[in-house]
Design an enzyme around this catalytic site. Structure first.
Site, PDB file in Angstrom:
ATOM      1  N   GLY A  36       9.245 -42.820  34.586  1.00 32.27           N
ATOM      2  CA  GLY A  36       8.816 -42.868  33.191  1.00 32.27           C
ATOM      3  C   GLY A  36      10.023 -42.759  32.273  1.00 32.27           C
ATOM      4  O   GLY A  36       9.957 -42.216  31.176  1.00 32.27           O
ATOM      5  N   ALA A  38      11.736 -44.830  30.502  1.00 31.32           N
ATOM      6  CA  ALA A  38      11.870 -45.608  29.274  1.00 31.32           C
ATOM      7  C   ALA A  38      10.986 -45.063  28.154  1.00 31.32           C
ATOM      8  O   ALA A  38      10.971 -45.618  27.057  1.00 31.32           O
ATOM      9  CB  ALA A  38      11.536 -47.078  29.529  1.00 31.32           C
ATOM     10  N   GLY A  42      11.179 -39.639  28.591  1.00 32.72           N
ATOM     11  CA  GLY A  42      12.059 -40.150  29.641  1.00 32.72           C
ATOM     12  C   GLY A  42      13.453 -40.510  29.162  1.00 32.72           C
ATOM     13  O   GLY A  42      14.445 -40.228  29.850  1.00 32.72           O
ATOM     14  N   ARG A 109       0.268 -37.573  23.675  1.00 34.46           N
ATOM     15  CA  ARG A 109      -0.868 -37.152  22.854  1.00 34.46           C
ATOM     16  C   ARG A 109      -0.747 -37.719  21.446  1.00 34.46           C
ATOM     17  O   ARG A 109       0.340 -37.853  20.904  1.00 34.46           O
ATOM     18  CB  ARG A 109      -0.919 -35.624  22.759  1.00 34.46           C
ATOM     19  CG  ARG A 109      -1.718 -34.982  23.839  1.00 34.46           C
ATOM     20  CD  ARG A 109      -2.249 -33.635  23.425  1.00 34.46           C
ATOM     21  NE  ARG A 109      -1.216 -32.697  23.050  1.00 34.46           N
ATOM     22  CZ  ARG A 109      -1.468 -31.530  22.455  1.00 34.46           C
ATOM     23  NH1 ARG A 109      -2.697 -31.206  22.144  1.00 34.46           N
ATOM     24  NH2 ARG A 109      -0.483 -30.711  22.158  1.00 34.46           N
ATOM     25  N   ASP A 178       6.988 -24.122  27.178  1.00 34.55           N
ATOM     26  CA  ASP A 178       6.282 -22.947  26.668  1.00 34.55           C
ATOM     27  C   ASP A 178       7.240 -21.761  26.558  1.00 34.55           C
ATOM     28  O   ASP A 178       7.187 -20.981  25.595  1.00 34.55           O
ATOM     29  CB  ASP A 178       5.109 -22.591  27.582  1.00 34.55           C
ATOM     30  CG  ASP A 178       4.109 -23.725  27.712  1.00 34.55           C
ATOM     31  OD1 ASP A 178       3.897 -24.437  26.713  1.00 34.55           O
ATOM     32  OD2 ASP A 178       3.556 -23.905  28.815  1.00 34.55           O
ATOM     33  N   HIS A 205      -0.577 -24.628  31.180  1.00 30.42           N
ATOM     34  CA  HIS A 205       0.251 -25.384  30.240  1.00 30.42           C
ATOM     35  C   HIS A 205      -0.605 -26.122  29.216  1.00 30.42           C
ATOM     36  O   HIS A 205      -0.368 -27.284  28.908  1.00 30.42           O
ATOM     37  CB  HIS A 205       1.151 -26.359  31.017  1.00 30.42           C
ATOM     38  CG  HIS A 205       2.137 -27.113  30.168  1.00 30.42           C
ATOM     39  ND1 HIS A 205       3.051 -26.490  29.359  1.00 30.42           N
ATOM     40  CD2 HIS A 205       2.327 -28.450  30.003  1.00 30.42           C
ATOM     41  CE1 HIS A 205       3.791 -27.398  28.743  1.00 30.42           C
ATOM     42  NE2 HIS A 205       3.353 -28.604  29.103  1.00 30.42           N
TER      43      HIS A 205
END
Length: 341
Positions: A36, A38, A42, A109, A178, A205
Site C-alpha cells: 500500500g 502509494a 504508504g 476514513r 494511540d 485501536h
C-alpha cells in the site's frame, strides 16, 4: 556557509530521530516491504523507512503508481536499495525474502465513516495480501496498520492458520499512534518535555477500545480526574479529530506513517537482538480473557518475546477496561467470521 547550513540541518534531524528512539546505526541485511506504498500513509511511511539505517532493502508495493514513489524515494542518500512493484502479478516478487511486512493498504476514513464502515472493503484487501504473505514470506514479521485493526489482525491470524504458517509471535496490530497521541496530549497538558514522556495505551485501536493508562504515565503529573478523562476522550477520538479537520480530504496519514515507522524500527531492533525493546501493540494475548489485546510487548529476535501484564490500574481505568471488552470482542469475532467465509 551553505555547507555549514546543510550540516546543521542533518545534525538536527539526526538528533530528533535519536530522541524518538529511531535506530541510528546500521545492522544486518534486512528487507522491509510496504504493502500500500502509494497511498496516503504508504508514501510518507516509505520515506521514513528509507531514512532508517537498519533497512538494507526497501520493497514498495501497491496496485498502481508504485514505480514513481520508488523512484522518488530511491534518490534519498541512505543505505537501503529501493524497488517498486505494481499489480498483483508482482506481489510475490515484492514479498519474497521480507523480514518485516508493513500493511497500510486500504481505503481511508471519510467524515461520518466509522472504522466499521471500512470493514467490508479493507477486510477483503487484507485477506488477499495475507494469503500472499503466507505463500511468499511466511516467516516475516507482519505489522498491520489497515483499519479496522481490531478486526484485521484476527483476519490475518485466521488466513495464516489456514495456510499452516501462523506464528502468534510475528503478527502485530500497530497501535503506536494511540501511544504517540497520548504522549503528546499528556505532555502538553502537564507542561512536560514531550520527548521524556511515556504513556502505555492498552485495549484495541478504535474508540472506547483505546485505553490510555495515564496513571502509569512517566514522568508523573498531578492532573485532575477531569483532565485525565478529557485526555482519555481526546486520545480515543484522535482519528476523528484529524478526519474532521481535513474536512473530507483525508485521515491521519502523516502521524500514522510516523507511528508505523517507529514501530517497524522497534521490530527491526528486536530482530537484531537489541535488548529491552518495549512497545504497545495489539497481539494474541492471555492478559485478559480476549484472544487479542493491546498491551506492552517486549520485542525480540522472533518477534514477541513477552506480552507484559497491564500493571496497576486506577478505578477509572478499570471501569474503562470492562467497558471496552464487549466492543473489542465483537470486532474480533467479526474478523474471524469474515476470514472463515
Amino acid at each position: 556557509m551553505m555547507n555549514n547550513m546543510r550540516s546543521a540541518v542533518r545534525s538536527s534531524a539526526a538528533a530528533v530521530i535519536r530522541r524518538r528512539g529511531y535506530a541510528s546505526e546500521a545492522g544486518p541485511e534486512r528487507k522491509v516491504t510496504v504493502l500500500g506504498a502509494a497511498g496516503g500513509i504508504g508514501q510518507p511511511l516509505a520515506m521514513l523507512m528509507k531514512l532508517n539505517p537498519l533497512v538494507s532493502t526497501l520493497s514498495l508495493y501497491d496496485i498502481a503508481n508504485t514505480p514513481g514513489v520508488a523512484a522518488d524515494v530511491s534518490h534519498i542518500n541512505t543505505r537501503s536499495q529501493v524497488t517498486g512493484y505494481a499489480g498483483e502479478e508482482q506481489l510475490g516478487q515484492a514479498l519474497e525474502g521480507s523480514d518485516v511486512v508493513i500493511i497500510p493498504a486500504g481505503v481511508p476514513r471519510k467524515p461520518g465513516m466509522s472504522r466499521d464502515d471500512l470493514f467490508n472493503i479493507n477486510a477483503g484487501i487484507v485477506k488477499s495480501l495475507c494469503l500472499a504473505i503466507a505463500k511468499y514470506c511466511p516467516n516475516a514479521i507482519v505489522n498491520m496498520i489497515s483499519n479496522p485493526v481490531n478486526s484485521t489482525v484476527p483476519i490475518a491470524s485466521e488466513v495464516f492458520k489456514k495456510a499452516g504458517t501462523y506464528n502468534e509471535k510475528k503478527l502485530f496490530g500497530v497501535t503506536t499512534l494511540d501511544v504517540v497521541r497520548a504522549k503528546t496530549f499528556y505532555a502538553t497538558k502537564a507542561n512536560l518535555p514531550i520527548a521524556e514522556v511515556n504513556v502505555p495505551v492498552v485495549g484495541g485501536h478504535a474508540g472506547i477500545t483505546i485505553l490510555p493508562l495515564f496513571s502509569q504515565a512517566t514522568p508523573s503529573a498531578n492532573l485532575s480526574q477531569e483532565h485525565i478523562e478529557a485526555l482519555t476522550k481526546r486520545t480515543q477520538d484522535g482519528g476523528t479529530e484529524v478526519v474532521e479537520a481535513k474536512a473530507g480530504k483525508g485521515s491521519a496519514t502523516l502521524s500514522m506513517a510516523y507511528a508505523g515507522a517507529i514501530f517497524a524500527d522497534a521490530c527491526l531492533k528486536g530482530l537484531n537482538g537489541v535488548p529491552d525493546v518495549v512497545e504497545c501493540s495489539y497481539v494474541q494475548s492471555t492478559v485478559t480473557e480476549l484472544p487479542f489485546f493491546a498491551s506492552k510487548v517486549r520485542l525480540g529476535t522472533e518477534g514477541v518475546a513477552e506480552v507484559m501484564d497491564l500493571g496497576p490500574l486506577s478505578d477509572y481505568e478499570k471501569e474503562g477496561l470492562e467497558k471496552l471488552k464487549p466492543e473489542l470482542l465483537s470486532s474480533i469475532e467479526k474478523g474471524i467470521k469474515f476470514a472463515s467465509q
